[in-house]
Design a protein around this motif. Structure first.
Motif, PDB file in Angstrom:
ATOM      1  N   SER A   1       0.739  -1.358   0.001  1.00  0.00           N
ATOM      2  CA  SER A   1       0.023   0.097  -0.084  1.00  0.00           C
ATOM      3  C   SER A   1       0.678   1.200   0.046  1.00  0.00           C
ATOM      4  O   SER A   1       0.346   2.342  -0.036  1.00  0.00           O
ATOM      5  N   LEU A   2       2.013   1.142   0.294  1.00  0.00           N
ATOM      6  CA  LEU A   2       2.867   2.365   0.240  1.00  0.00           C
ATOM      7  C   LEU A   2       2.846   3.253  -0.867  1.00  0.00           C
ATOM      8  O   LEU A   2       2.777   4.525  -0.435  1.00  0.00           O
ATOM      9  N   PRO A   3       2.791   3.025  -1.892  1.00  0.00           N
ATOM     10  CA  PRO A   3       2.692   4.007  -3.109  1.00  0.00           C
ATOM     11  C   PRO A   3       1.642   4.823  -2.915  1.00  0.00           C
ATOM     12  O   PRO A   3       1.417   6.091  -3.027  1.00  0.00           O
ATOM     13  N   VAL A   4       0.352   4.146  -2.852  1.00  0.00           N
ATOM     14  CA  VAL A   4      -0.916   4.742  -2.573  1.00  0.00           C
ATOM     15  C   VAL A   4      -1.065   5.647  -1.561  1.00  0.00           C
ATOM     16  O   VAL A   4      -1.241   6.769  -1.519  1.00  0.00           O
ATOM     17  N   MET A   5      -0.431   5.149  -0.290  1.00  0.00           N
ATOM     18  CA  MET A   5      -0.629   5.808   0.890  1.00  0.00           C
ATOM     19  C   MET A   5       0.005   7.025   0.899  1.00  0.00           C
ATOM     20  O   MET A   5      -0.238   8.241   1.230  1.00  0.00           O
ATOM     21  N   LEU A   6       1.610   7.068   0.418  1.00  0.00           N
ATOM     22  CA  LEU A   6       2.542   8.194   0.379  1.00  0.00           C
ATOM     23  C   LEU A   6       1.921   9.202  -0.418  1.00  0.00           C
ATOM     24  O   LEU A   6       1.829  10.343  -0.361  1.00  0.00           O
ATOM     25  N   ALA A   7       1.631   8.851  -1.747  1.00  0.00           N
ATOM     26  CA  ALA A   7       1.034   9.724  -2.746  1.00  0.00           C
ATOM     27  C   ALA A   7      -0.349  10.513  -2.298  1.00  0.00           C
ATOM     28  O   ALA A   7      -0.280  11.753  -2.342  1.00  0.00           O
ATOM     29  N   SER A   8      -1.132   9.843  -1.610  1.00  0.00           N
ATOM     30  CA  SER A   8      -2.529  10.706  -1.227  1.00  0.00           C
ATOM     31  C   SER A   8      -2.027  11.447   0.105  1.00  0.00           C
ATOM     32  O   SER A   8      -2.719  12.537   0.131  1.00  0.00           O
ATOM     33  N   LEU A   9      -1.109  11.141   0.862  1.00  0.00           N
ATOM     34  CA  LEU A   9      -0.829  12.038   1.970  1.00  0.00           C
ATOM     35  C   LEU A   9       0.146  13.127   1.653  1.00  0.00           C
ATOM     36  O   LEU A   9      -0.251  14.113   2.073  1.00  0.00           O
ATOM     37  N   ILE A  10       0.991  12.851   0.711  1.00  0.00           N
ATOM     38  CA  ILE A  10       1.702  14.319   0.163  1.00  0.00           C
ATOM     39  C   ILE A  10       0.731  15.278  -0.652  1.00  0.00           C
ATOM     40  O   ILE A  10       1.045  16.523  -0.268  1.00  0.00           O
ATOM     41  N   VAL A  11      -0.197  14.737  -1.192  1.00  0.00           N
ATOM     42  CA  VAL A  11      -1.025  15.547  -2.081  1.00  0.00           C
ATOM     43  C   VAL A  11      -2.005  16.312  -0.865  1.00  0.00           C
ATOM     44  O   VAL A  11      -2.270  17.437  -0.932  1.00  0.00           O
ATOM     45  N   CYS A  12      -2.534  15.528   0.090  1.00  0.00           N
ATOM     46  CA  CYS A  12      -3.243  16.047   1.018  1.00  0.00           C
ATOM     47  C   CYS A  12      -2.777  17.183   1.961  1.00  0.00           C
ATOM     48  O   CYS A  12      -3.319  18.183   2.369  1.00  0.00           O
ATOM     49  N   LEU A  13      -1.182  17.051   2.393  1.00  0.00           N
ATOM     50  CA  LEU A  13      -0.601  17.656   3.079  1.00  0.00           C
ATOM     51  C   LEU A  13      -0.253  19.170   2.322  1.00  0.00           C
ATOM     52  O   LEU A  13      -0.575  20.203   2.832  1.00  0.00           O
ATOM     53  N   LEU A  14       0.144  18.982   1.128  1.00  0.00           N
ATOM     54  CA  LEU A  14       0.515  19.931   0.204  1.00  0.00           C
ATOM     55  C   LEU A  14      -0.999  20.753  -0.084  1.00  0.00           C
ATOM     56  O   LEU A  14      -0.738  22.192   0.129  1.00  0.00           O
ATOM     57  N   GLY A  15      -2.006  20.133  -0.166  1.00  0.00           N
ATOM     58  CA  GLY A  15      -3.376  20.529  -0.373  1.00  0.00           C
ATOM     59  C   GLY A  15      -3.772  21.548   0.765  1.00  0.00           C
ATOM     60  O   GLY A  15      -4.501  22.917   0.787  1.00  0.00           O
ATOM     61  N   ALA A  16      -3.706  21.059   1.793  1.00  0.00           N
ATOM     62  CA  ALA A  16      -3.984  21.676   3.133  1.00  0.00           C
ATOM     63  C   ALA A  16      -3.092  22.877   3.432  1.00  0.00           C
ATOM     64  O   ALA A  16      -3.633  24.092   3.877  1.00  0.00           O
TER      65      ALA A  16
END
Length: 335
Positions: free
Chosen positions: A90-105
């Motif tokens: 799950s790491l690729p999906v998890m890291l991509a969504s987390l990075i997008v979320c934090l940058l978006g926030a």
């Protein structure tokens, strides 16, 4: 210690009583969990009558120390074996969504004019693990009670929507149970909502979804350390970052979380101890959030307006879209 106990016990007893009531509500309405009912009941009681001088020390103790201790016990939900196996998938999906979320926030929150602390809470709540992540980072960034209450309310709203919409999305994309478990585990916030969404989709999706969600909880560690460094630099000015200085930024409760997770990984907790530890962490979070509700400034929440809610909606869509995009790119979803 006796004097300190006499000072705090009235407020602690009140917070514990609210947590007991919230736990019953959570059992009756599983998707609500115990965190949101606890903070809502606390807010209602606080509106009727604000905690007086006799209750305030215990309410403050519950909202800080008990919250931090609950984060320590959260480590009992993780084991090294599940982290390695599920993390690799799950790491690729998890890291991509987390990075997008934090940058978006960070960026969208600034554009919308959402206060730094509140956009941080909504960002980590959406990107990591809902109320647990908010509980972990709120003492690090010095979040106000009203900001914590607002952030948890925003997260809860989109948890409810996820339970209704994610199974429909999964069936529309013809996801198999394994793929839907990955989507739910990475894009739905609180564990209770992950369980509910996966159960609605398929019983076979449930186990993998929950493990993905618990592995996602590990992201609390690097995020908390990063926020500790940023807060220290903000308050004390820039300085050379040595390994020793970075280690000094790690909050005691985060170190405790890691120790408990490692002990659980080596089997130090038999099942007779493990389950009560997990239940205690959930109950203590409810207790702490009840205390936060009691001390919430409703006026500050009202002044925050609709912008934090919009931020939560945008981040929720971004996390879901990113998770699906990475799953398509890595072959989890066939079009």
């Amino acid at each position: 210690m006796r004097d300190r106990g006499a000072e705090v016990w009235p407020g602690v007893i009140l917070s514990l009583g609210i947590a007991v009531l919230a736990t019953f509500v959570g059992h009756a309405i599983p998707v609500a969990g115990s965190a949101l009912p606890a903070i809502v009941i606390g807010v209602i009681i606080g509106l009727v009558r604000r905690p007086g001088a006799r209750l305030r020390p215990g309410v403050a103790y519950s909202s800080k120390f008990l919250l931090q201790f609950a984060v320590v016990l959260l480590g009992a939900q993780l084991s090294l074996g599940s982290i390695l196996v599920v993390g690799a998938e799950s790491l690729p999906v998890m890291l991509a969504s987390l990075i997008v979320c934090l940058l978006g926030a960070w960026w969208i929150g600034r554009v919308l004019g959402v206060h730094r602390r509140l956009r941080t809470l909504i960002g980590v709540g959406t990107g990591v693990c809902g109320a647990s992540a908010i509980a972990a980072v709120s003492p690090i960034i010095g979040a106000l009670a009203g900001e914590v209450a607002y952030a948890i309310s925003v997260i809860f709203l989109f948890n409810v929507l996820a339970v209704a919409l994610f199974p429909l999305i999964g069936h529309a994309l013809a996801l198999d149970p394994h793929a839907f478990g990955l989507l739910a585990g990475t894009a739905v916030n609180d564990t209770s909502s992950v369980v509910a969404a996966a159960s609605v989709f398929s019983t076979a999706a449930l186990g993998f979804a929950v493990v993905v969600k618990l592995v996602r909880t590990l992201m609390i560690i690097p995020i908390s350390i990063g926020l500790s460094v940023l807060e220290a630099k903000r308050s004390a000015g820039a300085g050379r970052l040595t390994v020793r200085r970075v280690v000094s930024f790690v909050p005691w409760f985060l170190a405790g979380f890691i120790v408990v997770a490692l002990l659980n990984s080596i089997g130090a907790f038999p099942q007779s101890v493990h389950d009560p530890l997990v239940a205690a962490s959930v109950f203590l979070i409810a207790t702490a959030l009840a205390a936060i509700g009691l001390s919430t400034d409703i006026g500050a929440m009202r002044d925050a307006g609709w912008r934090p809610l919009l931020l939560g909606a945008v981040l929720w869509v971004l996390v879901t879209a990113t998770s699906l995009a990475v799953m398509i790119a890595t072959g989890w979803v066939g079009l």
